[in-house]
Design a protein around this motif. Structure first.
Motif, PDB file in Angstrom:
ATOM      1  N   LEU A  47     -21.700 -81.927  80.782  1.00 55.06           N
ATOM      2  CA  LEU A  47     -21.436 -82.608  79.513  1.00 55.06           C
ATOM      3  C   LEU A  47     -22.716 -83.151  78.884  1.00 55.06           C
ATOM      4  CD1 LEU A  47     -18.172 -84.474  80.473  1.00 55.06           C
ATOM      5  CD2 LEU A  47     -18.418 -82.800  78.644  1.00 55.06           C
ATOM      6  N   VAL A  48     -23.542 -83.787  79.693  1.00 59.67           N
ATOM      7  CA  VAL A  48     -24.788 -84.370  79.177  1.00 59.67           C
ATOM      8  C   VAL A  48     -25.704 -83.277  78.638  1.00 59.67           C
ATOM      9  CG1 VAL A  48     -26.894 -85.611  79.826  1.00 59.67           C
ATOM     10  CG2 VAL A  48     -24.672 -86.448  80.581  1.00 59.67           C
ATOM     11  N   LEU A  49     -25.818 -82.188  79.364  1.00 56.14           N
ATOM     12  CA  LEU A  49     -26.687 -81.098  78.903  1.00 56.14           C
ATOM     13  C   LEU A  49     -26.143 -80.431  77.644  1.00 56.14           C
ATOM     14  CD1 LEU A  49     -27.806 -79.489  82.265  1.00 56.14           C
ATOM     15  CD2 LEU A  49     -29.144 -80.925  80.723  1.00 56.14           C
ATOM     16  N   ALA A  50     -24.840 -80.299  77.544  1.00 59.85           N
ATOM     17  CA  ALA A  50     -24.250 -79.721  76.328  1.00 59.85           C
ATOM     18  C   ALA A  50     -24.451 -80.654  75.142  1.00 59.85           C
ATOM     19  CB  ALA A  50     -22.767 -79.429  76.534  1.00 59.85           C
ATOM     20  N   TYR A  51     -24.275 -81.945  75.375  1.00 57.37           N
ATOM     21  CA  TYR A  51     -24.406 -82.929  74.295  1.00 57.37           C
ATOM     22  C   TYR A  51     -25.856 -83.071  73.852  1.00 57.37           C
ATOM     23  CZ  TYR A  51     -23.878 -87.350  71.787  1.00 57.37           C
ATOM     24  OH  TYR A  51     -23.885 -88.337  70.841  1.00 57.37           O
ATOM     25  N   CYS A  52     -26.752 -83.228  74.797  1.00 55.36           N
ATOM     26  CA  CYS A  52     -28.168 -83.460  74.459  1.00 55.36           C
ATOM     27  C   CYS A  52     -28.931 -82.154  74.235  1.00 55.36           C
ATOM     28  CB  CYS A  52     -28.842 -84.244  75.573  1.00 55.36           C
ATOM     29  SG  CYS A  52     -28.162 -85.881  75.815  1.00 55.36           S
ATOM     30  N   GLY A  53     -28.720 -81.196  75.110  1.00 55.25           N
ATOM     31  CA  GLY A  53     -29.496 -79.959  75.039  1.00 55.25           C
ATOM     32  C   GLY A  53     -29.039 -79.008  73.950  1.00 55.25           C
ATOM     33  N   LEU A  54     -27.733 -78.888  73.773  1.00 56.12           N
ATOM     34  CA  LEU A  54     -27.203 -77.959  72.775  1.00 56.12           C
ATOM     35  C   LEU A  54     -26.813 -78.655  71.483  1.00 56.12           C
ATOM     36  CD1 LEU A  54     -24.951 -75.743  75.068  1.00 56.12           C
ATOM     37  CD2 LEU A  54     -27.261 -75.273  74.249  1.00 56.12           C
ATOM     38  N   ASP A  55     -26.923 -79.986  71.485  1.00 54.59           N
ATOM     39  CA  ASP A  55     -26.612 -80.797  70.311  1.00 54.59           C
ATOM     40  C   ASP A  55     -25.173 -80.601  69.844  1.00 54.59           C
ATOM     41  OD1 ASP A  55     -27.358 -82.775  68.517  1.00 54.59           O
ATOM     42  OD2 ASP A  55     -27.879 -81.321  66.955  1.00 54.59           O
ATOM     43  N   LEU A  56     -24.257 -80.524  70.816  1.00 55.72           N
ATOM     44  CA  LEU A  56     -22.838 -80.426  70.493  1.00 55.72           C
ATOM     45  C   LEU A  56     -22.272 -81.830  70.291  1.00 55.72           C
ATOM     46  CD1 LEU A  56     -21.595 -77.794  73.109  1.00 55.72           C
ATOM     47  CD2 LEU A  56     -22.195 -77.404  70.725  1.00 55.72           C
ATOM     48  N   SER A  57     -21.210 -81.932  69.531  1.00 57.93           N
ATOM     49  CA  SER A  57     -20.534 -83.216  69.362  1.00 57.93           C
ATOM     50  C   SER A  57     -19.750 -83.533  70.633  1.00 57.93           C
ATOM     51  CB  SER A  57     -19.582 -83.146  68.169  1.00 57.93           C
ATOM     52  OG  SER A  57     -18.519 -82.258  68.455  1.00 57.93           O
ATOM     53  N   TRP A  81     -19.038 -91.728  80.409  1.00 56.66           N
ATOM     54  CA  TRP A  81     -20.478 -91.553  80.606  1.00 56.66           C
ATOM     55  C   TRP A  81     -21.309 -92.648  79.971  1.00 56.66           C
ATOM     56  CZ3 TRP A  81     -22.176 -86.437  77.828  1.00 56.66           C
ATOM     57  CH2 TRP A  81     -22.069 -86.596  76.455  1.00 56.66           C
ATOM     58  N   ARG A  82     -20.702 -93.774  79.656  1.00 53.65           N
ATOM     59  CA  ARG A  82     -21.482 -94.872  79.095  1.00 53.65           C
ATOM     60  C   ARG A  82     -22.532 -95.385  80.060  1.00 53.65           C
ATOM     61  NH1 ARG A  82     -16.351 -96.963  79.846  1.00 53.65           N
ATOM     62  NH2 ARG A  82     -16.233 -98.542  81.459  1.00 53.65           N
ATOM     63  N   LEU A  83     -22.319 -95.275  81.377  1.00 52.33           N
ATOM     64  CA  LEU A  83     -23.316 -95.713  82.351  1.00 52.33           C
ATOM     65  C   LEU A  83     -24.537 -94.800  82.358  1.00 52.33           C
ATOM     66  CD1 LEU A  83     -21.021 -96.666  85.359  1.00 52.33           C
ATOM     67  CD2 LEU A  83     -22.230 -98.197  83.801  1.00 52.33           C
ATOM     68  N   VAL A  84     -24.356 -93.556  81.987  1.00 51.85           N
ATOM     69  CA  VAL A  84     -25.479 -92.620  81.965  1.00 51.85           C
ATOM     70  C   VAL A  84     -26.493 -93.032  80.897  1.00 51.85           C
ATOM     71  CG1 VAL A  84     -26.147 -90.226  81.514  1.00 51.85           C
ATOM     72  CG2 VAL A  84     -24.071 -90.724  82.801  1.00 51.85           C
ATOM     73  N   PHE A  85     -26.013 -93.518  79.776  1.00 48.98           N
ATOM     74  CA  PHE A  85     -26.890 -93.797  78.653  1.00 48.98           C
ATOM     75  C   PHE A  85     -27.226 -95.281  78.479  1.00 48.98           C
ATOM     76  CE2 PHE A  85     -24.961 -89.740  77.433  1.00 48.98           C
ATOM     77  CZ  PHE A  85     -26.125 -89.014  77.297  1.00 48.98           C
TER      78      PHE A  85
END
Length: 87
Positions: A47-57, A81-85
């Motif tokens: 999820l993190v890689l799709a959101y950040c790397g691919l710039d998906l919503s 995933w609020r703890l991740v960020f």
């Protein structure tokens, strides 16, 4: 939005260069505390890689995971995933 097979292949290659204990490190660094809607550190990493790397919503990320593993809403992604960020 279905990800091309090439991206799935690249993710598998990416996993091969991660440390063998990345799963335990996710718990140790509190990036992943317990399974809720996001079931594993691996799913969180996707999820993190799709959101950040691919710039998906968030909705697109949730849709990608839901397509593979069952229902997942963008709200669940945001909560889990609020703890991740945290900074």
């Amino acid at each position: 939005m279905k990800l091309p097979p090439l991206l799935d292949t690249r993710f598998v290659q990416f996993l091969q260069v991660l440390p063998a204990d990345y799963h335990e490190q996710a718990y140790a660094f509190k990036a992943f505390a317990r399974p809720r809607k996001i079931k594993s550190p691996l799913q969180l990493l996707q999820l993190v890689l799709a959101y950040c790397g691919l710039d998906l919503s968030l909705r697109s990320c949730a849709g990608e995971v839901a397509q593979r593993q069952g229902y997942l809403s963008d709200t669940a992604v945001k909560k889990d995933w609020r703890l991740v960020f945290r900074g």
